[in-house]
Design an enzyme around this catalytic site. Structure first.
Site, short mmCIF file in Angstrom:
data_model
loop_
_atom_site.label_atom_id
_atom_site.label_comp_id
_atom_site.label_asym_id
_atom_site.label_seq_id
_atom_site.Cartn_x
_atom_site.Cartn_y
_atom_site.Cartn_z
N TYR A 105 1.02 -1.04 -0.07
CA TYR A 105 0.31 -0.15 0.29
C TYR A 105 0.94 1.24 -0.24
O TYR A 105 1.01 2.03 -0.48
CB TYR A 105 -1.19 0.21 0.93
N LYS B 156 1.30 4.00 -2.94
CA LYS B 156 0.79 5.24 -3.08
C LYS B 156 2.23 6.47 -2.84
O LYS B 156 1.17 7.68 -3.71
CB LYS B 156 0.31 5.67 -1.32
P1 NAP Z 1 -13.43 2.65 0.71
O1 NAP Z 1 -14.09 3.33 1.33
O2 NAP Z 1 -12.50 1.11 0.39
O3 NAP Z 1 -13.76 3.12 -1.16
C1 NAP Z 1 -12.94 2.88 -1.83
C2 NAP Z 1 -13.53 2.76 -3.23
O4 NAP Z 1 -12.56 2.71 -4.56
C3 NAP Z 1 -14.64 1.44 -3.38
O5 NAP Z 1 -15.89 2.84 -4.34
C4 NAP Z 1 -14.38 0.48 -4.48
O6 NAP Z 1 -15.09 -0.15 -5.14
C5 NAP Z 1 -13.14 1.73 -5.39
N1 NAP Z 1 -12.51 0.72 -6.22
C6 NAP Z 1 -11.01 -0.71 -5.47
N2 NAP Z 1 -11.47 -0.97 -6.90
C7 NAP Z 1 -11.22 -0.67 -7.39
C8 NAP Z 1 -11.36 -1.09 -9.19
N3 NAP Z 1 -10.31 -1.74 -9.12
N4 NAP Z 1 -12.10 -0.02 -9.93
C9 NAP Z 1 -13.30 1.18 -9.11
N5 NAP Z 1 -12.85 0.96 -8.53
C10 NAP Z 1 -12.56 0.50 -7.24
O7 NAP Z 1 -12.20 3.46 0.74
P2 NAP Z 1 -11.32 4.92 1.14
O8 NAP Z 1 -11.17 4.95 2.47
O9 NAP Z 1 -13.10 5.59 1.08
O10 NAP Z 1 -10.19 5.41 0.07
C11 NAP Z 1 -10.26 6.23 -0.63
C12 NAP Z 1 -9.46 6.85 -1.46
O11 NAP Z 1 -8.94 7.34 -0.60
C13 NAP Z 1 -8.25 5.14 -2.02
O12 NAP Z 1 -7.66 5.94 -3.25
C14 NAP Z 1 -7.49 5.49 -0.02
O13 NAP Z 1 -6.51 4.63 -0.53
C15 NAP Z 1 -7.27 6.29 -0.17
N6 NAP Z 1 -7.06 6.74 1.58
C16 NAP Z 1 -8.04 6.21 2.22
C17 NAP Z 1 -7.79 6.87 3.57
C18 NAP Z 1 -8.28 5.98 4.99
O14 NAP Z 1 -7.89 6.59 5.98
N7 NAP Z 1 -9.21 5.79 4.59
C19 NAP Z 1 -6.28 7.77 4.04
C20 NAP Z 1 -5.52 7.83 3.16
C21 NAP Z 1 -6.05 7.08 1.71
P3 NAP Z 1 -15.96 -0.76 -5.28
O15 NAP Z 1 -17.59 -0.36 -3.67
O16 NAP Z 1 -16.58 -1.83 -5.86
O17 NAP Z 1 -15.40 -1.86 -4.22
#
Ligand code: NAP
Length: 243
Positions: free
Chosen positions: A165, A169
């Site tokens: 991961y 990033k």
């Molecule tokens: P999340 O709730 O797991 O949502 C992830 C989203 O990405 C979902 O809509 C998922 O779709 C989609 N996705 C995954 N694989 C995909 C693919 N191959 N093609 C198209 N869509 C895909 O995660 P989140 O926490 O909201 O994260 C959003 C972004 O923020 C990510 O890039 C993550 O790395 C980043 N981020 C998050 C955090 C945190 O604390 N949450 C911190 C730093 C960065 P499905 O529903 O179909 O699986």
């Protein structure tokens, strides 16, 4: 008449992406809910419609490059340009871990989606972004991507060793820097934004922020005004993040 901006948010069916879509729509932007699953996309569109927000779904799977090309063709046919691209879709993997233990297949899966998928979406959308008067690309990064913080024993991220991961990033950050240099002098700016530690499925609903709060900084960078908007930066809520 003011220019009607068109935005694509990948992975917008839930989590931070859904909240980014909601906030952009609340700002009057025409939002395309990028999602790989039609039923989940429809549920997100219905959720936003219940609040009086009109958004449309767009099939796009970062692991299916034909779907990425098809999504670009659809946007071209409907709008002929794209003003905002939020590269939000991303994954973690239970078989990721520290360098001595992480499963190589898991690391490859993460790199494929988070980095190669993001690169492919960006490349496919770039011709449409170049047609917008002031285009914005926001790459969802993470403070876990910072090489400086990973190597600093005083950092809270020092012990967060997820080689897949974090490396994925860090690669997104490299994309941000190099693309910003390539686009210098154009009307397209690109930044990497760390949303904070956000309670979503990705974090097992642990974190300091709600998805609504985590969406605010990415939305701010998606709506940056001015032809000389900052580009090629890596930021979190408290300011600039060290690479
Ligand atoms: P999340 O709730 O797991 O949502 C992830 C989203 O990405 C979902 O809509 C998922 O779709 C989609 N996705 C995954 N694989 C995909 C693919 N191959 N093609 C198209 N869509 C895909 O995660 P989140 O926490 O909201 O994260 C959003 C972004 O923020 C990510 O890039 C993550 O790395 C980043 N981020 C998050 C955090 C945190 O604390 N949450 C911190 C730093 C960065 P499905 O529903 O179909 O699986």
């Amino acid at each position: 008449m003011t220019h009607q901006r068109i935005a694509l948010v990948t992975g917008a069916n839930k989590g931070i992406g859904l909240e980014i879509a909601r906030q952009l729509a609340q700002h009057g932007v025409t939002v395309l809910i990028g999602a790989r699953d039609a039923a989940r996309a429809a549920a997100a569109v219905a959720d936003l419609a219940a609040q009086g927000l009109t958004v449309q779904s767009l099939a796009i799977d970062l692991d299916d490059h034909a779907s990425i090309a098809a999504a670009a063709r659809t946007i071209d046919a409907r709008y002929g340009r794209l003003d905002i691209l939020v590269n939000n879709a991303g994954i973690v993997d239970g078989a990721d871990g520290p360098p001595s233990l992480a499963g190589p297949d898991a690391v490859r899966r993460i790199m494929d989606t988070n980095f190669i998928g993001t690169l492919a979406v960006t490349q496919a959308m770039l011709p449409l972004l170049r047609k917008a008067p002031a285009a914005r690309i926001v790459n969802l990064s993470s403070s876990l991507a910072s090489l400086t913080l990973n190597g600093d024993p005083a950092s809270p991220y020092y012990d967060a060793r997820l080689i897949g991961y974090n490396a994925s990033k860090a690669a997104v950050n490299m994309l941000t820097v190099q693309l910003a240099q390539e686009l210098r002098g154009s009307a397209v700016v690109v930044n990497a934004v760390s949303p904070g530690y956000v309670r979503t499925d990705l974090t097992g609903h642990r974190g300091f922020m709600s998805a609504e709060e985590g969406a605010r900084l990415p939305v701010h960078y998606a709506l940056l005004a001015g032809h000389d908007a900052v580009s090629g930066t890596f930021v979190e809520a408290s300011g600039v993040t060290p690479w």
